[in-house]
Design an enzyme around this catalytic site. Sequence first.
Site: not given
Length: 595
Positions: A21, A23, A504
């Site tokens: 979501k 990115s 991430t």
Amino acid sequence: MEVLKNPTRILFFTGKGGVGKTSLACATAIALADAGKRVVLVSTDPASNLDEVLGVRLSQKPSAVPGVLRLQALNIDPEIAAHDYRERMVGPYRGILPETAINSMEEQLSGSCTVEIAAFDEFAKLLGDRQATEEFDHVIFDTAPTGHTLRLLTLPSAWSGFLAENTTGTSCLGPLAGLQAQQQLYQQTVQALSDPALTTLVLVARADIAAFTEAARTSGELAALGVNNQHLIINGVFRTTDRNDPVAQSMQLRAERALAQIPTALAALPRTTVPLAPFGLLGTEALRAIAAGRLEEAVGSVIENDALQELHLGTLPELIEELASAGRGVVMTMGKGGVGKTTVAAAVAVALADRGFLVCLSTTDPAAHLAAAVQGTLANLQVSKIDPRAEIAAYTAEVMATAGANLDEHGRALLEEDLRSPCTEEIAVFRAFAAAVDRGRDGFVVLDTAPTGHTILLLDAALAYHREISRQASQLPTSVQELLPRLRDASYTRVLIVTSPEATPVHEAAQLQSDLHRAGIEPFGWVINQSLSTLDVHDPVLASRKRHETVFLREIVEQHASRVALIPWQVEPPVGIAALRRLGEVSSNEFALQE
């Protein structure tokens, strides 16, 4: 991307944790800004990673994004929002009311529900108050994983209803004056969400059956809220260019099978397909490549593989043996959404049950997937979830039977009214979480927890719980009194931090570990899931992703964890008892095409 053709002013990106979501929201925001639009990008996720993806330090206020003219971004930080909200509620009374009254108000505003309401308050300003964002052509929301998003989107109706029905001027949040003043704003927020000319809900999913199932459920629930203008993005779709790579062939086949079974509700939506990136996408140039369909240009520099043997990576079976040696207790899986917490929790639970232990496998995740993961029954294994509706009903009945037993009719009516507030759900679910941890005295309890932000809010609630609940219940349950000591007892509770070998997820896991340390909780170990590092891959995209894993594997071993288990990417989705059992038996250095 199709979503960039005639975009509405407001765009929401939502979906299962880990589907990409952030990115895609960032790529969309950059593309619109590059096209000359003034754009603000907002994260409502308690565990936001906008900063890392965009390469800029963000705050509660819009900040310019380097390298992208006309784009600003901000994070709605729940804790800061709660602090500001409490001060708005209490500040006007300082020096006017007695200190004891001020202290009482602050206590009533100390619960985790206040954190969520405060975050929503900030969200409502951006969505419902056109003047707050009038300088921008587009407002893009990078929302939290599905369970939190649905709760966030239902709050306008929930709180509007509560404000309309409440007649006493007080609630579990304290005086309602501040909330009543926001009622018009909340109504405007509801209208903005349901206006198809103004708002588009972008559902993001991977080419995966579980992700499609959740996206379809989300689509239906949002449609029921009046949010009907929806667009589907299927992210990370893999197509191999190497017919001699068995891993690549299996990965493509899995995607094709999922796409062939896409739910009817999703198949009817406008759709964008985004290919699998060569590695985790960070930075504005890589994000530009997504929107422009030029992912092959984002490969970047080659990273040579280090010798994995030097990193002393363990296996999941070895980790399970250590867990089993305790004979009882609580095992909790935590981490960013989409990294495989549910799979790891289910595999651990099956392995412990196979060893003859009594095991309760449960979840605190609002978007629970345990039943779908296990798909069967096993001796010694009980699978359940904490159902908010059932917990609310049980908690309400208990409070009315205790605190309400000696009240007159008017007093009982006031108590019932208070219990209808949205805060009751947080309290009820928290009690159930404490009760689940309590069951670790008699066997193993394996808890598949919610994504990081929700989990931390849940754990933080322990600190404020006594103050929150003592106003209604005459006795605090023993399970709640003993919760924090049990979570801090390394011989009773073992936390497994689950991640995937990408920037991430690893950095968010490291932040989670830091938060746990501050709460006095020491993680037992890390599980690195869906790794390509021990597999023989030749496809250019997979080979690139494998090379880029190494730097994160080394970071975990050298900086974050003394006990690490590596799980390779699986040819078949680890769904069902047999597959979960294999996951707990196969060495992390082995790979086989298993049917």
